[in-house]
Scaffold this active site. Structure first.
Site, PDB file in Angstrom:
ATOM      1  N   ASP A  10     -13.219   7.874   7.831  1.00 38.77           N
ATOM      2  CA  ASP A  10     -13.462   8.272   9.225  1.00 38.77           C
ATOM      3  C   ASP A  10     -14.305   9.532   9.241  1.00 38.77           C
ATOM      4  O   ASP A  10     -14.099  10.434   8.428  1.00 38.77           O
ATOM      5  CB  ASP A  10     -12.128   8.475   9.950  1.00 38.77           C
ATOM      6  N   TYR A  52     -12.333  -5.799  10.187  1.00 36.73           N
ATOM      7  CA  TYR A  52     -11.651  -5.456  11.439  1.00 36.73           C
ATOM      8  C   TYR A  52     -11.615  -6.672  12.364  1.00 36.73           C
ATOM      9  O   TYR A  52     -12.594  -6.943  13.068  1.00 36.73           O
ATOM     10  CB  TYR A  52     -12.380  -4.270  12.115  1.00 36.73           C
ATOM     11  N   GLN A  96       4.985   5.906  15.130  1.00 38.59           N
ATOM     12  CA  GLN A  96       4.062   5.290  14.174  1.00 38.59           C
ATOM     13  C   GLN A  96       3.144   4.302  14.901  1.00 38.59           C
ATOM     14  O   GLN A  96       1.958   4.214  14.611  1.00 38.59           O
ATOM     15  CB  GLN A  96       4.895   4.572  13.096  1.00 38.59           C
ATOM     16  N   GLU A 107       0.834  -1.208   0.000  1.00 38.05           N
ATOM     17  CA  GLU A 107       0.000   0.000   0.000  1.00 38.05           C
ATOM     18  C   GLU A 107       0.867   1.256   0.000  1.00 38.05           C
ATOM     19  O   GLU A 107       1.879   1.320   0.692  1.00 38.05           O
ATOM     20  CB  GLU A 107      -0.880  -0.012   1.247  1.00 38.05           C
ATOM     21  N   HIS A 136      -8.293   3.670  -3.662  1.00 40.10           N
ATOM     22  CA  HIS A 136      -9.355   3.693  -2.650  1.00 40.10           C
ATOM     23  C   HIS A 136     -10.307   4.855  -2.923  1.00 40.10           C
ATOM     24  O   HIS A 136      -9.933   5.856  -3.531  1.00 40.10           O
ATOM     25  CB  HIS A 136      -8.753   3.891  -1.259  1.00 40.10           C
ATOM     26  N   LYS A 188       7.475   3.239   1.762  1.00 38.80           N
ATOM     27  CA  LYS A 188       8.872   2.974   2.161  1.00 38.80           C
ATOM     28  C   LYS A 188       9.404   1.765   1.384  1.00 38.80           C
ATOM     29  O   LYS A 188       9.230   0.621   1.812  1.00 38.80           O
ATOM     30  CB  LYS A 188       8.936   2.676   3.667  1.00 38.80           C
ATOM     31  N   GLN A 191      -7.896  -4.622   8.777  1.00 34.30           N
ATOM     32  CA  GLN A 191      -7.145  -3.631   9.537  1.00 34.30           C
ATOM     33  C   GLN A 191      -5.863  -4.310  10.026  1.00 34.30           C
ATOM     34  O   GLN A 191      -5.828  -5.546  10.161  1.00 34.30           O
ATOM     35  CB  GLN A 191      -8.016  -3.215  10.737  1.00 34.30           C
TER      36      GLN A 191
HETATM   37  P1  FAD Z   1     -18.277   0.620   7.115  1.00 30.44           P
HETATM   38  O1  FAD Z   1     -18.191  -0.725   6.500  1.00 30.44           O
HETATM   39  O2  FAD Z   1     -19.352   1.535   6.629  1.00 30.44           O
HETATM   40  O3  FAD Z   1     -18.427   0.416   8.696  1.00 30.44           O
HETATM   41  C1  FAD Z   1     -18.270   1.537   9.589  1.00 30.44           C
HETATM   42  C2  FAD Z   1     -19.011   1.252  10.895  1.00 30.44           C
HETATM   43  O4  FAD Z   1     -20.425   1.258  10.653  1.00 30.44           O
HETATM   44  C3  FAD Z   1     -18.699  -0.117  11.508  1.00 30.44           C
HETATM   45  O5  FAD Z   1     -18.741   0.028  12.909  1.00 30.44           O
HETATM   46  C4  FAD Z   1     -19.821  -1.001  11.018  1.00 30.44           C
HETATM   47  O6  FAD Z   1     -20.063  -2.081  11.899  1.00 30.44           O
HETATM   48  C5  FAD Z   1     -20.991  -0.015  10.981  1.00 30.44           C
HETATM   49  N1  FAD Z   1     -21.989  -0.292   9.946  1.00 30.44           N
HETATM   50  C6  FAD Z   1     -21.754  -0.710   8.689  1.00 30.44           C
HETATM   51  N2  FAD Z   1     -22.911  -0.812   8.011  1.00 30.44           N
HETATM   52  C7  FAD Z   1     -23.895  -0.433   8.857  1.00 30.44           C
HETATM   53  C8  FAD Z   1     -25.311  -0.290   8.733  1.00 30.44           C
HETATM   54  N3  FAD Z   1     -25.940  -0.589   7.594  1.00 30.44           N
HETATM   55  N4  FAD Z   1     -26.008   0.157   9.824  1.00 30.44           N
HETATM   56  C9  FAD Z   1     -25.376   0.489  10.980  1.00 30.44           C
HETATM   57  N5  FAD Z   1     -24.021   0.369  11.151  1.00 30.44           N
HETATM   58  C10 FAD Z   1     -23.306  -0.076  10.085  1.00 30.44           C
HETATM   59  N6  FAD Z   1      -9.852   5.565   5.385  1.00 30.44           N
HETATM   60  C11 FAD Z   1      -9.666   6.580   4.485  1.00 30.44           C
HETATM   61  O7  FAD Z   1     -10.104   7.718   4.716  1.00 30.44           O
HETATM   62  N7  FAD Z   1      -8.999   6.351   3.301  1.00 30.44           N
HETATM   63  C12 FAD Z   1      -8.506   5.138   2.968  1.00 30.44           C
HETATM   64  O8  FAD Z   1      -7.908   4.980   1.904  1.00 30.44           O
HETATM   65  C13 FAD Z   1      -8.691   4.050   3.889  1.00 30.44           C
HETATM   66  N8  FAD Z   1      -8.247   2.798   3.594  1.00 30.44           N
HETATM   67  C14 FAD Z   1      -8.485   1.766   4.478  1.00 30.44           C
HETATM   68  C15 FAD Z   1      -8.082   0.464   4.138  1.00 30.44           C
HETATM   69  C16 FAD Z   1      -8.297  -0.589   5.024  1.00 30.44           C
HETATM   70  C17 FAD Z   1      -7.859  -1.978   4.625  1.00 30.44           C
HETATM   71  C18 FAD Z   1      -8.913  -0.345   6.279  1.00 30.44           C
HETATM   72  C19 FAD Z   1      -9.108  -1.472   7.245  1.00 30.44           C
HETATM   73  C20 FAD Z   1      -9.336   0.932   6.618  1.00 30.44           C
HETATM   74  C21 FAD Z   1      -9.138   2.001   5.720  1.00 30.44           C
HETATM   75  N9  FAD Z   1      -9.568   3.300   6.011  1.00 30.44           N
HETATM   76  C22 FAD Z   1      -9.387   4.324   5.113  1.00 30.44           C
HETATM   77  C23 FAD Z   1     -10.210   3.592   7.305  1.00 30.44           C
HETATM   78  C24 FAD Z   1     -11.741   3.450   7.220  1.00 30.44           C
HETATM   79  O9  FAD Z   1     -12.271   4.430   6.357  1.00 30.44           O
HETATM   80  C25 FAD Z   1     -12.285   3.630   8.643  1.00 30.44           C
HETATM   81  O10 FAD Z   1     -11.907   2.557   9.449  1.00 30.44           O
HETATM   82  C26 FAD Z   1     -13.790   3.890   8.741  1.00 30.44           C
HETATM   83  O11 FAD Z   1     -14.066   4.297  10.089  1.00 30.44           O
HETATM   84  C27 FAD Z   1     -14.658   2.685   8.451  1.00 30.44           C
HETATM   85  O12 FAD Z   1     -14.675   2.372   7.126  1.00 30.44           O
HETATM   86  P2  FAD Z   1     -15.421   1.055   6.569  1.00 30.44           P
HETATM   87  O13 FAD Z   1     -15.326   1.098   5.119  1.00 30.44           O
HETATM   88  O14 FAD Z   1     -14.975  -0.139   7.292  1.00 30.44           O
HETATM   89  O15 FAD Z   1     -16.934   1.435   7.025  1.00 30.44           O
END
Ligand code: FAD
Length: 286
Positions: free
Chosen positions: A109, A143, A210, A17, A77, A270, A174
């Protein structure tokens, strides 16, 4: 190439990544570092999307140039946060025009002011939207320790299953520092009917700051064994970097020894860290 096709093959995959810069003057340096990582021949490279869409243009540019200049399959992404339907359409059209076959879809987020675009509340909403309109291969996040906002792991798994049903072709985890947490998660995910490939996300920690930043953002558990390493080497940057690369390599070796085939390394722009890990795995991946 679609990542789903890569994951179907009977082989171990290693992907890396990178993250784009926020400012134009840093673009060339990031691109150079990304190309050096591409020269290590990963199975694919992902390009993150800055919080709230802050890097939208650079994410697209870096992904397109990496694909064109190195031939490595790319996974840009895109987040719901900062994406209206029109914005999502523009990003998707760009990727299709550039011949990119994959997209990683996240919610993002929630910013501290709580203001987000209202078109897509959850990653599953944007995934369903893209799936209906395009033939892109779609990745989603998961997660092993539960998402930080989830009331419990069961609720998180229920929504994860809904996300996969909405059109996720694969999931990436994650970061985690204790493989047993991943094995336990994988078992529960399979029991919940989640059948898509799950890529194990490994973050090589190369400095103590980090680690605290990553843990604050994700709530990831830090095992005593790893904490001792960081405590011991925090003030010796070269030793900390070496120890971080070795720890991540050991995690990967244990995963492979336990039948896990797909590893995604958070290589954080890196090339030396990415190369260090591949060096430690050279015979294993041969
Ligand atoms: P979701 O799948 O929408 O879930 C978020 C929360 O809502 C969870 O607690 C879930 O249980 C809950 N939820 C889901 N669906 C529902 C529903 N229908 N009703 C009620 N609750 C629900 N962030 C960035 O800004 N840019 C990036 O490029 C980026 N890349 C990432 C790559 C990976 C591999 C990971 C693990 C994370 C990344 N993130 C990135 C962080 C991510 O955006 C955050 O962790 C964010 O808070 C959750 O994203 P998600 O897509 O998992 O959300």
């Amino acid at each position: 190439m679609k990542i789903s096709r890569l994951l179907e093959q009977d082989k171990i995959t290693i992907s890396f990544e990178v993250f784009p810069p926020k400012k134009a003057e840093k673009f060339e340096a990031v691109k150079t570092a990304s190309e050096q990582i591409a020269q290590l021949h990963p199975d694919f490279m992902s390009v993150t999307y800055g919080a709230g869409g802050s890097t939208a243009g650079f994410t697209a540019e870096l992904a397109a140039e990496l694909k064109k200049d190195t031939g490595v399959p790319v996974l840009p992404h895109l987040t719901c946060v900062g994406s209206s339907k029109e914005h999502a359409d523009r990003m998707i059209d760009t990727y299709i025009r550039e011949g990119i076959d994959n997209i990683m879809v996240l919610r993002g987020d929630i910013p501290s002011d709580g203001i987000i675009e209202q078109d897509f509340a959850h990653a599953s909403d944007l995934i369903a939207y893209i799936k209906e309109k395009t033939d892109l291969c779609i990745g989603g996040a998961c997660y092993p320790e539960g998402h930080i906002e989830s009331v419990n792991k069961n609720a998180d798994l229920k929504y994860l299953k809904a996300k996969v049903d909405a059109g996720c072709d694969f999931l990436t985890t994650q970061m985690f520092f204790d493989n047993n947490i991943f094995y336990n998660f994988l078992y529960r995910a399979r029991e919940a009917g989640i059948r898509v490939p799950v890529l194990a996300g490994i973050m090589p920690i190369t400095n103590a700051k980090q680690l605290s930043r990553s843990v604050a953002l994700s709530g990831t558990n830090v095992p005593e064994r790893f904490r001792a390493i960081v405590d011991t080497f925090a003030d010796n940057p070269a030793a900390m970097k070496q120890a971080g690369i070795v720890y991540a390599s050991e995690q990967i070796i244990d995963l492979i020894a336990n039948g896990v085939k797909h590893i995604h390394v958070y290589s954080m722009n890196k090339p030396d860290v990415a190369a260090g890990i591949l060096n430690n795995l050279s015979e294993i991946l041969r």
